[in-house]
Scaffold this motif. Structure first.
Motif, mmCIF file in Angstrom:
data_model
loop_
_atom_site.group_PDB
_atom_site.id
_atom_site.type_symbol
_atom_site.label_atom_id
_atom_site.label_comp_id
_atom_site.label_asym_id
_atom_site.label_seq_id
_atom_site.Cartn_x
_atom_site.Cartn_y
_atom_site.Cartn_z
ATOM 1 N N ARG A 1 38.456 20.674 63.531
ATOM 2 C CA ARG A 1 39.719 21.339 63.200
ATOM 3 C C ARG A 1 39.973 21.125 61.711
ATOM 4 N NH1 ARG A 1 43.770 19.888 68.266
ATOM 5 N NH2 ARG A 1 42.523 20.934 69.899
ATOM 6 N N PRO A 2 39.268 21.880 60.877
ATOM 7 C CA PRO A 2 39.318 21.596 59.441
ATOM 8 C C PRO A 2 40.678 21.879 58.828
ATOM 9 C CG PRO A 2 38.159 23.657 59.862
ATOM 10 C CD PRO A 2 38.395 23.022 61.200
ATOM 11 N N ALA A 3 41.067 21.018 57.909
ATOM 12 C CA ALA A 3 42.271 21.290 57.119
ATOM 13 C C ALA A 3 41.997 22.505 56.245
ATOM 14 C CB ALA A 3 42.604 20.073 56.259
ATOM 15 N N ARG A 4 42.991 23.347 56.085
ATOM 16 C CA ARG A 4 42.824 24.576 55.306
ATOM 17 C C ARG A 4 43.823 24.604 54.153
ATOM 18 N NH1 ARG A 4 39.407 27.820 58.184
ATOM 19 N NH2 ARG A 4 39.235 27.381 60.434
ATOM 20 N N GLY A 5 43.386 25.222 53.069
ATOM 21 C CA GLY A 5 44.274 25.385 51.925
ATOM 22 C C GLY A 5 44.592 24.109 51.189
ATOM 23 N N VAL A 6 43.746 23.080 51.331
ATOM 24 C CA VAL A 6 44.062 21.781 50.729
ATOM 25 C C VAL A 6 43.338 21.554 49.398
ATOM 26 C CG1 VAL A 6 44.534 20.751 52.968
ATOM 27 C CG2 VAL A 6 42.220 20.597 52.020
ATOM 28 N N VAL A 7 42.437 22.460 49.026
ATOM 29 C CA VAL A 7 41.662 22.289 47.793
ATOM 30 C C VAL A 7 42.318 23.112 46.688
ATOM 31 C CG1 VAL A 7 39.406 22.477 46.700
ATOM 32 C CG2 VAL A 7 39.570 21.936 49.145
ATOM 33 N N GLY A 8 42.991 22.432 45.767
ATOM 34 C CA GLY A 8 43.738 23.140 44.734
ATOM 35 C C GLY A 8 42.884 24.051 43.882
ATOM 36 N N ALA A 9 41.621 23.666 43.641
ATOM 37 C CA ALA A 9 40.755 24.475 42.785
ATOM 38 C C ALA A 9 40.465 25.849 43.378
ATOM 39 C CB ALA A 9 39.442 23.733 42.526
ATOM 40 N N MET A 10 40.705 26.026 44.692
ATOM 41 C CA MET A 10 40.478 27.333 45.301
ATOM 42 C C MET A 10 41.356 28.404 44.666
ATOM 43 S SD MET A 10 39.791 26.699 49.366
ATOM 44 C CE MET A 10 41.487 26.249 49.722
ATOM 45 N N ASP A 11 42.532 28.005 44.180
ATOM 46 C CA ASP A 11 43.438 28.979 43.588
ATOM 47 C C ASP A 11 42.819 29.641 42.358
ATOM 48 O OD1 ASP A 11 45.306 28.402 45.515
ATOM 49 O OD2 ASP A 11 46.412 26.978 44.267
ATOM 50 N N ASP A 12 41.990 28.905 41.605
ATOM 51 C CA ASP A 12 41.332 29.491 40.440
ATOM 52 C C ASP A 12 40.343 30.570 40.853
ATOM 53 O OD1 ASP A 12 41.976 27.734 37.829
ATOM 54 O OD2 ASP A 12 41.976 26.457 39.596
ATOM 55 N N TYR A 13 39.679 30.365 41.974
ATOM 56 C CA TYR A 13 38.766 31.389 42.469
ATOM 57 C C TYR A 13 39.545 32.584 43.024
ATOM 58 C CZ TYR A 13 34.402 28.873 41.886
ATOM 59 O OH TYR A 13 33.305 28.267 41.335
ATOM 60 N N ARG A 14 40.584 32.309 43.784
ATOM 61 C CA ARG A 14 41.375 33.393 44.356
ATOM 62 C C ARG A 14 41.980 34.291 43.274
ATOM 63 N NH1 ARG A 14 42.971 32.335 49.798
ATOM 64 N NH2 ARG A 14 42.416 30.238 50.501
ATOM 65 N N ALA A 15 42.275 33.721 42.125
ATOM 66 C CA ALA A 15 42.940 34.472 41.056
ATOM 67 C C ALA A 15 41.992 35.350 40.257
ATOM 68 C CB ALA A 15 43.653 33.499 40.108
ATOM 69 N N ARG A 16 40.693 35.273 40.512
ATOM 70 C CA ARG A 16 39.733 35.986 39.670
ATOM 71 C C ARG A 16 39.276 37.297 40.288
ATOM 72 N NH1 ARG A 16 42.209 33.739 36.413
ATOM 73 N NH2 ARG A 16 41.190 35.215 35.037
ATOM 74 N N ASP A 17 40.054 37.884 41.173
ATOM 75 C CA ASP A 17 39.574 39.049 41.906
ATOM 76 C C ASP A 17 39.186 40.207 40.996
ATOM 77 O OD1 ASP A 17 42.255 39.348 41.258
ATOM 78 O OD2 ASP A 17 42.694 40.601 42.995
ATOM 79 N N SER A 18 39.991 40.520 39.972
ATOM 80 C CA SER A 18 39.675 41.668 39.123
ATOM 81 C C SER A 18 38.400 41.430 38.333
ATOM 82 C CB SER A 18 40.846 41.979 38.178
ATOM 83 O OG SER A 18 41.107 40.893 37.313
ATOM 84 N N GLU A 19 38.201 40.199 37.836
ATOM 85 C CA GLU A 19 36.992 39.895 37.093
ATOM 86 C C GLU A 19 35.747 39.979 37.976
ATOM 87 O OE1 GLU A 19 39.798 38.255 36.826
ATOM 88 O OE2 GLU A 19 40.188 37.651 34.753
ATOM 89 N N VAL A 20 35.879 39.478 39.216
ATOM 90 C CA VAL A 20 34.733 39.516 40.121
ATOM 91 C C VAL A 20 34.391 40.949 40.496
ATOM 92 C CG1 VAL A 20 33.866 38.793 42.369
ATOM 93 C CG2 VAL A 20 35.180 37.195 40.978
ATOM 94 N N HIS A 21 35.387 41.767 40.771
ATOM 95 C CA HIS A 21 35.117 43.178 41.063
ATOM 96 C C HIS A 21 34.445 43.867 39.868
ATOM 97 C CE1 HIS A 21 36.767 43.507 45.027
ATOM 98 N NE2 HIS A 21 37.972 43.107 44.662
ATOM 99 N N ALA A 22 34.864 43.520 38.646
ATOM 100 C CA ALA A 22 34.238 44.100 37.466
ATOM 101 C C ALA A 22 32.777 43.672 37.358
ATOM 102 C CB ALA A 22 35.003 43.695 36.203
ATOM 103 N N LEU A 23 32.482 42.425 37.676
ATOM 104 C CA LEU A 23 31.101 41.951 37.656
ATOM 105 C C LEU A 23 30.262 42.668 38.711
ATOM 106 C CD1 LEU A 23 31.310 38.088 37.113
ATOM 107 C CD2 LEU A 23 30.042 39.723 35.717
ATOM 108 N N VAL A 24 30.827 42.884 39.894
ATOM 109 C CA VAL A 24 30.102 43.625 40.927
ATOM 110 C C VAL A 24 29.755 45.022 40.414
ATOM 111 C CG1 VAL A 24 30.243 44.637 43.236
ATOM 112 C CG2 VAL A 24 31.084 42.311 42.846
ATOM 113 N N ASP A 25 30.701 45.676 39.754
ATOM 114 C CA ASP A 25 30.433 47.019 39.226
ATOM 115 C C ASP A 25 29.370 46.990 38.132
ATOM 116 O OD1 ASP A 25 32.136 48.336 40.936
ATOM 117 O OD2 ASP A 25 33.849 48.293 39.566
ATOM 118 N N GLN A 26 29.396 45.963 37.290
ATOM 119 C CA GLN A 26 28.355 45.848 36.276
ATOM 120 C C GLN A 26 26.988 45.670 36.928
ATOM 121 O OE1 GLN A 26 29.166 42.910 33.310
ATOM 122 N NE2 GLN A 26 31.068 43.845 32.641
#
Length: 274
Positions: free
Chosen positions: A110-135
């Motif tokens: 029963r893993p704890a969820r949402g407890v790793v603060g650094a995940m927010d930095d990854y979640r916030a990069r959606d536009s950059e990641v989509h741009a990389l996929v297009d490249q």
């Protein structure tokens, strides 16, 4: 020799441009590591990627993780960093360690969820990641077209061996390494070193955002690798480019930036993740 990513990122904090990057703005092909995660330590990035994979259901409760050396190679960090990250994730309740013959590090039942603060930095990069996929999409379609024209028998045989290896590897960590070698081998088969080098830069940036994925999904993506080799062998430039397009385009939905939009639907697994 210490791994270059152990500890803080070597370039230190990266200043954000005034007003931030416009949503969907393209990144230069030779851009350095994306700003959003450059300030994270290697430890943070491992915690974030494994934590996100657990949050999104890509790593299932009770699932055993690969050996630390394999994880280190797949995530491009030092093994000591992986050991530290797994230890802290166990302390946070995301993972657990079991002893005995079938022991090792596993996802908690029963893993704890949402407890790793650094995940927010990854979640916030959606536009950059989509741009990389297009490249990557632009480059990979062109590379597949050229490889269909120029690949020799030695290059094709090498690609087939890599596809065979991806059908045999036991975990996502080994698959990731094979997948990277496969795509770089397609680029090399074009005979255009400058294009292959530009592709390598985009691929390596994008791979900083890949998460562990279920092996069933990865095996399915390998079917597209095999279809691409068949098109290259036939010299079918249009088919090769279309397979490459479909293989990359699906990343908009199957990388974490797409999965976050449907995180509530735990029953739908990713496809074509590499």
């Amino acid at each position: 020799m210490p791994h270059p990513q152990d500890g803080p990122a070597p370039d230190g904090p990266a200043p954000q441009p005034a007003g931030g990057r416009p949503a969907g703005a393209a990144l230069p092909f030779n851009a350095p590591a994306l700003d959003g995660i450059r300030r994270l330590t290697a430890l943070d990035t491992v915690r974030a990627r494994i934590g996100l994979a657990v949050d999104l259901g890509l790593l299932a409760p009770g699932e055993k993780l690969p050996p630390t050396d394999r994880i280190a190679a797949a995530l491009d960090v030092g093994e000591i960093t992986v050991r530290r990250a797994l230890s802290t994730l166990c302390r946070d309740g995301v993972l657990e360690r079991r002893r005995g013959r079938n022991g090792g590090t596993r996802v908690a039942e029963r893993p704890a969820r949402g407890v790793v603060g650094a995940m927010d930095d990854y979640r916030a990069r959606d536009s950059e990641v989509h741009a990389l996929v297009d490249q990557r999409l632009v480059l990979e379609c062109g590379l597949a077209h050229l490889a269909a024209r120029n690949a020799d028998e030695a290059a094709l045989a090498h690609l087939e061996r890599l596809a065979d290896e991806m059908d045999q590897v036991p975990t996502w960590a080994e698959f990731h390494g094979c997948d990277e070698r496969f795509h770089l081998a397609v680029a090399a088969a074009t005979g255009v070193p400058a294009a292959a080098e530009a592709y390598r830069g985009v691929l390596q940036q994008l791979y900083r955002y890949y998460l562990p994925y279920p092996m069933d999904a990865l095996r399915e993506s390998n079917l597209e690798h095999r279809a691409l080799v068949d098109a290259l062998r036939a010299g079918d430039t249009a088919a090769a480019a279309d397979i490459a397009r479909r293989h990359v385009e699906v990343l908009h939905r199957t990388m974490f930036v797409g999965l976050l939009e449907t995180a509530g639907d735990r029953g739908t697994g990713p496809r074509g993740t590499a």
